[in-house]
Design a protein around this motif. Structure first.
Motif, PDB file in Angstrom:
ATOM      1  N   LYS A 162      15.715 -10.554   7.355  1.00  0.00           N
ATOM      2  CA  LYS A 162      15.411  -9.216   6.859  1.00  0.00           C
ATOM      3  C   LYS A 162      13.974  -9.208   6.371  1.00  0.00           C
ATOM      4  O   LYS A 162      13.558 -10.096   5.648  1.00  0.00           O
ATOM      5  N   ARG A 163      13.218  -8.201   6.780  1.00  0.00           N
ATOM      6  CA  ARG A 163      11.814  -8.097   6.392  1.00  0.00           C
ATOM      7  C   ARG A 163      11.700  -7.261   5.120  1.00  0.00           C
ATOM      8  O   ARG A 163      12.352  -6.228   4.984  1.00  0.00           O
ATOM      9  N   ILE A 164      10.849  -7.726   4.220  1.00  0.00           N
ATOM     10  CA  ILE A 164      10.609  -7.061   2.946  1.00  0.00           C
ATOM     11  C   ILE A 164       9.121  -6.747   2.875  1.00  0.00           C
ATOM     12  O   ILE A 164       8.297  -7.596   3.203  1.00  0.00           O
ATOM     13  N   SER A 165       8.784  -5.562   2.415  1.00  0.00           N
ATOM     14  CA  SER A 165       7.375  -5.205   2.264  1.00  0.00           C
ATOM     15  C   SER A 165       7.116  -4.673   0.859  1.00  0.00           C
ATOM     16  O   SER A 165       7.863  -3.829   0.366  1.00  0.00           O
ATOM     17  N   ILE A 166       6.058  -5.181   0.222  1.00  0.00           N
ATOM     18  CA  ILE A 166       5.685  -4.654  -1.086  1.00  0.00           C
ATOM     19  C   ILE A 166       4.531  -3.655  -0.961  1.00  0.00           C
ATOM     20  O   ILE A 166       4.107  -3.078  -1.948  1.00  0.00           O
ATOM     21  N   GLU A 167       4.078  -3.439   0.256  1.00  0.00           N
ATOM     22  CA  GLU A 167       2.973  -2.507   0.471  1.00  0.00           C
ATOM     23  C   GLU A 167       3.298  -1.098  -0.035  1.00  0.00           C
ATOM     24  O   GLU A 167       2.459  -0.461  -0.667  1.00  0.00           O
ATOM     25  N   PRO A 168       4.522  -0.568   0.183  1.00  0.00           N
ATOM     26  CA  PRO A 168       4.829   0.757  -0.368  1.00  0.00           C
ATOM     27  C   PRO A 168       4.716   0.792  -1.897  1.00  0.00           C
ATOM     28  O   PRO A 168       4.289   1.788  -2.462  1.00  0.00           O
ATOM     29  N   LEU A 169       5.071  -0.299  -2.554  1.00  0.00           N
ATOM     30  CA  LEU A 169       4.948  -0.359  -4.010  1.00  0.00           C
ATOM     31  C   LEU A 169       3.477  -0.324  -4.423  1.00  0.00           C
ATOM     32  O   LEU A 169       3.112   0.313  -5.413  1.00  0.00           O
ATOM     33  N   LEU A 170       2.628  -1.005  -3.674  1.00  0.00           N
ATOM     34  CA  LEU A 170       1.199  -1.010  -3.962  1.00  0.00           C
ATOM     35  C   LEU A 170       0.596   0.379  -3.758  1.00  0.00           C
ATOM     36  O   LEU A 170      -0.217   0.842  -4.562  1.00  0.00           O
ATOM     37  N   VAL A 171       1.017   1.066  -2.698  1.00  0.00           N
ATOM     38  CA  VAL A 171       0.521   2.419  -2.419  1.00  0.00           C
ATOM     39  C   VAL A 171       0.977   3.371  -3.515  1.00  0.00           C
ATOM     40  O   VAL A 171       0.199   4.196  -4.019  1.00  0.00           O
ATOM     41  N   GLU A 172       2.229   3.260  -3.911  1.00  0.00           N
ATOM     42  CA  GLU A 172       2.771   4.118  -4.967  1.00  0.00           C
ATOM     43  C   GLU A 172       1.987   3.921  -6.267  1.00  0.00           C
ATOM     44  O   GLU A 172       1.655   4.882  -6.954  1.00  0.00           O
ATOM     45  N   GLU A 173       1.666   2.694  -6.573  1.00  0.00           N
ATOM     46  CA  GLU A 173       0.908   2.389  -7.778  1.00  0.00           C
ATOM     47  C   GLU A 173      -0.475   3.049  -7.739  1.00  0.00           C
ATOM     48  O   GLU A 173      -0.939   3.616  -8.735  1.00  0.00           O
ATOM     49  N   GLU A 174      -1.122   2.989  -6.570  1.00  0.00           N
ATOM     50  CA  GLU A 174      -2.433   3.620  -6.420  1.00  0.00           C
ATOM     51  C   GLU A 174      -2.347   5.137  -6.580  1.00  0.00           C
ATOM     52  O   GLU A 174      -3.214   5.753  -7.184  1.00  0.00           O
ATOM     53  N   VAL A 175      -1.285   5.744  -6.067  1.00  0.00           N
ATOM     54  CA  VAL A 175      -1.100   7.188  -6.185  1.00  0.00           C
ATOM     55  C   VAL A 175      -0.955   7.569  -7.656  1.00  0.00           C
ATOM     56  O   VAL A 175      -1.558   8.539  -8.120  1.00  0.00           O
ATOM     57  N   TRP A 176      -0.174   6.799  -8.405  1.00  0.00           N
ATOM     58  CA  TRP A 176       0.006   7.095  -9.834  1.00  0.00           C
ATOM     59  C   TRP A 176      -1.307   6.942 -10.595  1.00  0.00           C
ATOM     60  O   TRP A 176      -1.601   7.716 -11.499  1.00  0.00           O
ATOM     61  N   LYS A 177      -2.121   5.964 -10.213  1.00  0.00           N
ATOM     62  CA  LYS A 177      -3.432   5.802 -10.854  1.00  0.00           C
ATOM     63  C   LYS A 177      -4.306   7.020 -10.592  1.00  0.00           C
ATOM     64  O   LYS A 177      -4.990   7.513 -11.496  1.00  0.00           O
ATOM     65  N   GLU A 178      -4.294   7.515  -9.358  1.00  0.00           N
ATOM     66  CA  GLU A 178      -5.082   8.686  -9.004  1.00  0.00           C
ATOM     67  C   GLU A 178      -4.610   9.926  -9.771  1.00  0.00           C
ATOM     68  O   GLU A 178      -5.404  10.734 -10.229  1.00  0.00           O
ATOM     69  N   ILE A 179      -3.299  10.064  -9.915  1.00  0.00           N
ATOM     70  CA  ILE A 179      -2.738  11.201 -10.652  1.00  0.00           C
ATOM     71  C   ILE A 179      -3.168  11.145 -12.119  1.00  0.00           C
ATOM     72  O   ILE A 179      -3.536  12.166 -12.709  1.00  0.00           O
ATOM     73  N   LYS A 180      -3.129   9.957 -12.700  1.00  0.00           N
ATOM     74  CA  LYS A 180      -3.552   9.809 -14.100  1.00  0.00           C
ATOM     75  C   LYS A 180      -5.015  10.147 -14.285  1.00  0.00           C
ATOM     76  O   LYS A 180      -5.421  10.659 -15.321  1.00  0.00           O
ATOM     77  N   ASN A 181      -5.840   9.860 -13.274  1.00  0.00           N
ATOM     78  CA  ASN A 181      -7.271  10.137 -13.370  1.00  0.00           C
ATOM     79  C   ASN A 181      -7.613  11.607 -13.214  1.00  0.00           C
ATOM     80  O   ASN A 181      -8.735  12.007 -13.500  1.00  0.00           O
ATOM     81  N   LEU A 182      -6.669  12.398 -12.728  1.00  0.00           N
ATOM     82  CA  LEU A 182      -6.919  13.845 -12.554  1.00  0.00           C
ATOM     83  C   LEU A 182      -6.873  14.512 -13.853  1.00  0.00           C
ATOM     84  O   LEU A 182      -7.008  14.949 -14.685  1.00  0.00           O
TER      85      LEU A 182
END
Length: 95
Positions: free
Chosen positions: A75-95
């Motif tokens: 089974k393949r696991i990816s943490i990339e979506p978690l990293l992208v989500e984290e970046e989105v939340w950072k951008e939202i906080k900066n707005l």
């Protein structure tokens, strides 16, 4: 960076799904980014861990006896979506 608990939960969930499918996961093939985030959790996993450069932020948990022979042995696991989500939340906080 995703928390170590989130990563551990992903690995445990994938491991449980494989066990329910009748295989016994015993190895983790992981990209360098995945291993970097794992940190000291690697000691708790009870899996043989192999670093595969091409996997980057992904990992494959598998039963080494059936890897490449039976489709449901890994089974393949990816943490990339978690990293992208984290970046989105950072951008939202900066707005």
């Amino acid at each position: 960076m995703p928390s170590k608990e989130e990563i551990l939960e992903l690995i445990e969930r994938a491991s449980q799904e494989l066990k329910e499918g009748g295989v016994n996961p015993d190895i983790l093939l992981a990209g360098p980014g995945f291993v970097e985030v794992l940190g000291e959790i690697m000691d708790v996993l009870n899996l043989s861990i192999y670093i595969i450069k091409e996997l980057e932020y992904d990992a494959v948990i598998a039963d080494s006896r059936y890897l490449g022979q039976v489709r449901k042995a890994s089974k393949r696991i990816s943490i990339e979506p978690l990293l992208v989500e984290e970046e989105v939340w950072k951008e939202i906080k900066n707005l």
